[in-house]
Design a protein around this motif. Structure first.
Motif, PDB file in Angstrom:
ATOM      1  N   ASP A 254       0.839  -1.187   0.000  1.00  0.00           N
ATOM      2  CA  ASP A 254       0.000   0.000   0.000  1.00  0.00           C
ATOM      3  C   ASP A 254       0.881   1.246   0.000  1.00  0.00           C
ATOM      4  OD1 ASP A 254      -2.350  -1.558   0.248  1.00  0.00           O
ATOM      5  OD2 ASP A 254      -2.106  -1.637   2.432  1.00  0.00           O
ATOM      6  N   VAL A 255       0.407   2.287  -0.651  1.00  0.00           N
ATOM      7  CA  VAL A 255       1.020   3.610  -0.542  1.00  0.00           C
ATOM      8  C   VAL A 255      -0.019   4.512   0.103  1.00  0.00           C
ATOM      9  CG1 VAL A 255       2.086   5.545  -1.733  1.00  0.00           C
ATOM     10  CG2 VAL A 255       2.389   3.220  -2.626  1.00  0.00           C
ATOM     11  N   ARG A 256       0.310   5.051   1.265  1.00  0.00           N
ATOM     12  CA  ARG A 256      -0.636   5.864   2.017  1.00  0.00           C
ATOM     13  C   ARG A 256      -0.543   7.329   1.596  1.00  0.00           C
ATOM     14  NH1 ARG A 256       1.851   3.164   7.465  1.00  0.00           N
ATOM     15  NH2 ARG A 256       1.100   1.022   7.090  1.00  0.00           N
ATOM     16  N   PRO A 257      -1.619   8.083   1.764  1.00  0.00           N
ATOM     17  CA  PRO A 257      -1.571   9.514   1.416  1.00  0.00           C
ATOM     18  C   PRO A 257      -0.493  10.244   2.219  1.00  0.00           C
ATOM     19  CG  PRO A 257      -3.843   8.806   1.753  1.00  0.00           C
ATOM     20  CD  PRO A 257      -2.975   7.666   2.198  1.00  0.00           C
ATOM     21  N   GLY A 258       0.323  11.012   1.521  1.00  0.00           N
ATOM     22  CA  GLY A 258       1.296  11.863   2.182  1.00  0.00           C
ATOM     23  C   GLY A 258       2.544  11.195   2.700  1.00  0.00           C
ATOM     24  N   GLU A 259       2.759   9.908   2.381  1.00  0.00           N
ATOM     25  CA  GLU A 259       3.945   9.220   2.894  1.00  0.00           C
ATOM     26  C   GLU A 259       4.966   8.981   1.794  1.00  0.00           C
ATOM     27  OE1 GLU A 259       3.851   5.212   4.286  1.00  0.00           O
ATOM     28  OE2 GLU A 259       2.917   4.421   2.470  1.00  0.00           O
ATOM     29  N   CYS A 260       6.196   8.703   2.218  1.00  0.00           N
ATOM     30  CA  CYS A 260       7.235   8.260   1.289  1.00  0.00           C
ATOM     31  C   CYS A 260       7.511   6.789   1.557  1.00  0.00           C
ATOM     32  CB  CYS A 260       8.513   9.079   1.472  1.00  0.00           C
ATOM     33  SG  CYS A 260       9.867   8.502   0.408  1.00  0.00           S
ATOM     34  N   LEU A 261       7.209   5.960   0.580  1.00  0.00           N
ATOM     35  CA  LEU A 261       7.471   4.526   0.655  1.00  0.00           C
ATOM     36  C   LEU A 261       8.626   4.206  -0.280  1.00  0.00           C
ATOM     37  CD1 LEU A 261       6.685   1.576   1.471  1.00  0.00           C
ATOM     38  CD2 LEU A 261       5.195   1.571  -0.541  1.00  0.00           C
TER      39      LEU A 261
ATOM     40  N   SER B 156      10.269  18.452   0.649  1.00  0.00           N
ATOM     41  CA  SER B 156       9.510  19.669   0.956  1.00  0.00           C
ATOM     42  C   SER B 156       8.221  19.734   0.151  1.00  0.00           C
ATOM     43  CB  SER B 156      10.370  20.909   0.710  1.00  0.00           C
ATOM     44  OG  SER B 156      10.638  21.067  -0.671  1.00  0.00           O
ATOM     45  N   LEU B 157       8.282  19.305  -1.130  1.00  0.00           N
ATOM     46  CA  LEU B 157       7.069  19.278  -1.950  1.00  0.00           C
ATOM     47  C   LEU B 157       6.069  18.266  -1.418  1.00  0.00           C
ATOM     48  CD1 LEU B 157       8.623  19.560  -5.508  1.00  0.00           C
ATOM     49  CD2 LEU B 157       7.059  21.196  -4.459  1.00  0.00           C
ATOM     50  N   GLN B 158       6.575  17.125  -0.963  1.00  0.00           N
ATOM     51  CA  GLN B 158       5.711  16.102  -0.392  1.00  0.00           C
ATOM     52  C   GLN B 158       4.957  16.658   0.816  1.00  0.00           C
ATOM     53  OE1 GLN B 158       7.830  12.931   1.434  1.00  0.00           O
ATOM     54  NE2 GLN B 158       6.011  11.765   1.953  1.00  0.00           N
ATOM     55  N   GLU B 159       5.669  17.380   1.669  1.00  0.00           N
ATOM     56  CA  GLU B 159       5.045  17.931   2.868  1.00  0.00           C
ATOM     57  C   GLU B 159       4.098  19.086   2.529  1.00  0.00           C
ATOM     58  OE1 GLU B 159       8.434  18.989   5.150  1.00  0.00           O
ATOM     59  OE2 GLU B 159       8.890  16.914   5.760  1.00  0.00           O
ATOM     60  N   ARG B 160       4.517  19.967   1.602  1.00  0.00           N
ATOM     61  CA  ARG B 160       3.696  21.143   1.283  1.00  0.00           C
ATOM     62  C   ARG B 160       2.422  20.767   0.544  1.00  0.00           C
ATOM     63  NH1 ARG B 160       3.714  24.839  -3.094  1.00  0.00           N
ATOM     64  NH2 ARG B 160       5.608  23.940  -3.997  1.00  0.00           N
ATOM     65  N   LEU B 161       2.521  19.789  -0.371  1.00  0.00           N
ATOM     66  CA  LEU B 161       1.378  19.415  -1.198  1.00  0.00           C
ATOM     67  C   LEU B 161       0.617  18.218  -0.651  1.00  0.00           C
ATOM     68  CD1 LEU B 161       3.146  19.690  -4.678  1.00  0.00           C
ATOM     69  CD2 LEU B 161       1.753  21.422  -3.536  1.00  0.00           C
ATOM     70  N   GLY B 162       1.156  17.595   0.408  1.00  0.00           N
ATOM     71  CA  GLY B 162       0.549  16.354   0.892  1.00  0.00           C
ATOM     72  C   GLY B 162       0.714  15.230  -0.108  1.00  0.00           C
ATOM     73  N   MET B 163       1.789  15.299  -0.897  1.00  0.00           N
ATOM     74  CA  MET B 163       2.031  14.341  -1.977  1.00  0.00           C
ATOM     75  C   MET B 163       2.621  13.047  -1.428  1.00  0.00           C
ATOM     76  SD  MET B 163       4.458  15.080  -5.306  1.00  0.00           S
ATOM     77  CE  MET B 163       5.947  15.272  -4.310  1.00  0.00           C
ATOM     78  N   SER B 164       2.220  11.934  -2.008  1.00  0.00           N
ATOM     79  CA  SER B 164       2.849  10.654  -1.687  1.00  0.00           C
ATOM     80  C   SER B 164       4.025  10.439  -2.630  1.00  0.00           C
ATOM     81  CB  SER B 164       1.852   9.499  -1.835  1.00  0.00           C
ATOM     82  OG  SER B 164       0.767   9.662  -0.946  1.00  0.00           O
ATOM     83  N   LEU B 165       5.027   9.716  -2.136  1.00  0.00           N
ATOM     84  CA  LEU B 165       6.232   9.477  -2.927  1.00  0.00           C
ATOM     85  C   LEU B 165       6.590   8.003  -2.855  1.00  0.00           C
ATOM     86  CD1 LEU B 165       8.605  10.727  -4.550  1.00  0.00           C
ATOM     87  CD2 LEU B 165       9.777  11.083  -2.371  1.00  0.00           C
ATOM     88  N   LEU B 166       6.654   7.355  -4.011  1.00  0.00           N
ATOM     89  CA  LEU B 166       7.143   5.976  -4.104  1.00  0.00           C
ATOM     90  C   LEU B 166       8.553   6.046  -4.662  1.00  0.00           C
ATOM     91  CD1 LEU B 166       6.821   2.924  -3.919  1.00  0.00           C
ATOM     92  CD2 LEU B 166       5.726   2.954  -6.169  1.00  0.00           C
TER      93      LEU B 166
END
Length: 354
Positions: free
Chosen positions: A25-32, A194-204
């Motif tokens: 699973d990839v959760r919203p706003g996390e870096c996996l 920083s983009l992940q945190e600012r946009l609530g972006m998930s990162l794989l």
């Protein structure tokens, strides 16, 4: 709800299974982070999310869902709305992803026009902002550049800018710093974080670089031979890995001894080599030049290895091409005592195979 849910994914190419019963699973706003050696199935798993695997000879089973929507077997229209917009991807080798016939401005602009309806000055302003974010020097001068006019690291940064253009919910980064020098790797990682945190972006994040993973990921999945052998939060995996393969990856360190430095015959001698590229000018403007290689001298002895290191754009590849006389240069180039700098392209051909 998870952003991405993969269940029992198996992928085979011409009957050869490369991913086997994989679930994550990839959760919203996390870096996996997905880590493992080359050939373990990391990139195939990532390509499966966007359904980028070739149709011919590929057999895929299982389920890949984005916000509950099944992507395996989804229509081309559905996938087009997601690709580059809600889910974006940074590929390993930018030269195979960027169009050699289109300028950087046009390629990033196409993404903005397709998904955001931006054109003209608004699109150009956004493109300049993106190029600045990813560390492109003098971005306005790079707008009309073509991929072959950029260094490998600069091309990778353009790919990252293109992927971030629509502020996606999920960014899949397949070895995102492979082509970047060490001095900008950290900048790119901090930018992604920083983009992940600012946009609530998930990162794989797909990588074999565990130090990179440790600095940015919240959770880690370790892959081997098409299977996930361990999943854990980042701190747990690095402090107390359970699977032997995870421990093997953490313990792997390059080793080697320096060669002896006895004197040998000089095979290549380069003296005061310089290469410059025209930047502009014309009838009413003074021509300006970029000095890409500036007065380099070096020698290589038979049976020895000379390493040339430096940042992207520092002139390493240009130097190599100039030595082969693939670029115009000034200075002296001697190979096995023969002067190469005065030779014509036709006369150079027999030497290049040596």
């Amino acid at each position: 709800m998870n952003l991405i849910e993969i269940r029992d994914l198996s992928v085979a190419f011409s009957g050869q299974t490369v991913v086997r019963n994989l679930s994550l699973d990839v959760r919203p706003g996390e870096c996996l982070a997905l880590v493992g050696e080359s050939g373990s199935g990391k990139s195939v798993t990532a390509h499966s999310i966007l359904q980028l695997l070739p149709d011919a000879g590929t057999h895929t089973t299982g389920s890949v869902k984005y916000r509950g929507q099944e992507l395996i077997g989804a229509s081309a229209a559905t996938l087009q709305k997601l690709r580059g917009n809600r889910i974006a991807m940074i590929f390993q080798e930018p030269m195979t992803s960027l169009n050699p016939l289109h300028s950087i401005e046009k390629q990033i602009g196409e993404t903005l026009l397709l998904h955001k309806g931006l054109g003209g000055k608004a699109a150009q302003a956004r493109i300049l902002e993106l190029l600045e974010l990813v560390g492109i020097q003098k971005p306005r001068e790079r707008l009309k550049a073509y991929p072959h006019q950029l260094s490998g690291g600069q091309r990778q940064r353009v790919m990252i800018a293109m992927a971030l253009a629509c502020e996606p919910e999920l960014l899949i980064a397949d070895e995102p710093t492979t082509a970047l020098d060490v001095t900008v790797q950290r900048k790119i990682l901090l930018l992604l974080k920083s983009l992940q945190e600012r946009l609530g972006m998930s990162l794989l994040l797909i990588s074999h670089d565990l130090n990179l993973v440790r600095s940015i990921a919240q959770r880690v999945c370790v892959m081997r031979a098409g299977e996930i052998v361990e999943q854990a939060d980042c701190q747990t995996l690095f402090d107390a890995p359970r699977h032997p393969y995870s421990r093997l990856l953490l313990d792997a360190e390059p080793a080697g001894d320096a060669l002896c430095s006895d004197e040998r015959e000089t095979v290549l001698q380069v003296n005061d080599l310089s290469v410059q590229f025209p930047l502009g000018g014309g009838l009413f403007r003074r021509k300006t030049y970029l000095r890409a290689v500036d007065g380099i001298s070096l020698s290589v002895q038979r049976g020895k290895t000379l390493g040339i290191v430096g940042e992207s754009g520092s002139g390493k590849s240009t130097l190599g091409q100039a030595i082969l006389r693939l670029l115009d240069s000034t200075g002296s180039i001697r190979f096995q005592g023969e002067a190469l700098d005065p030779l014509t392209p036709q006369q150079m051909r027999p030497w290049r195979k040596q």
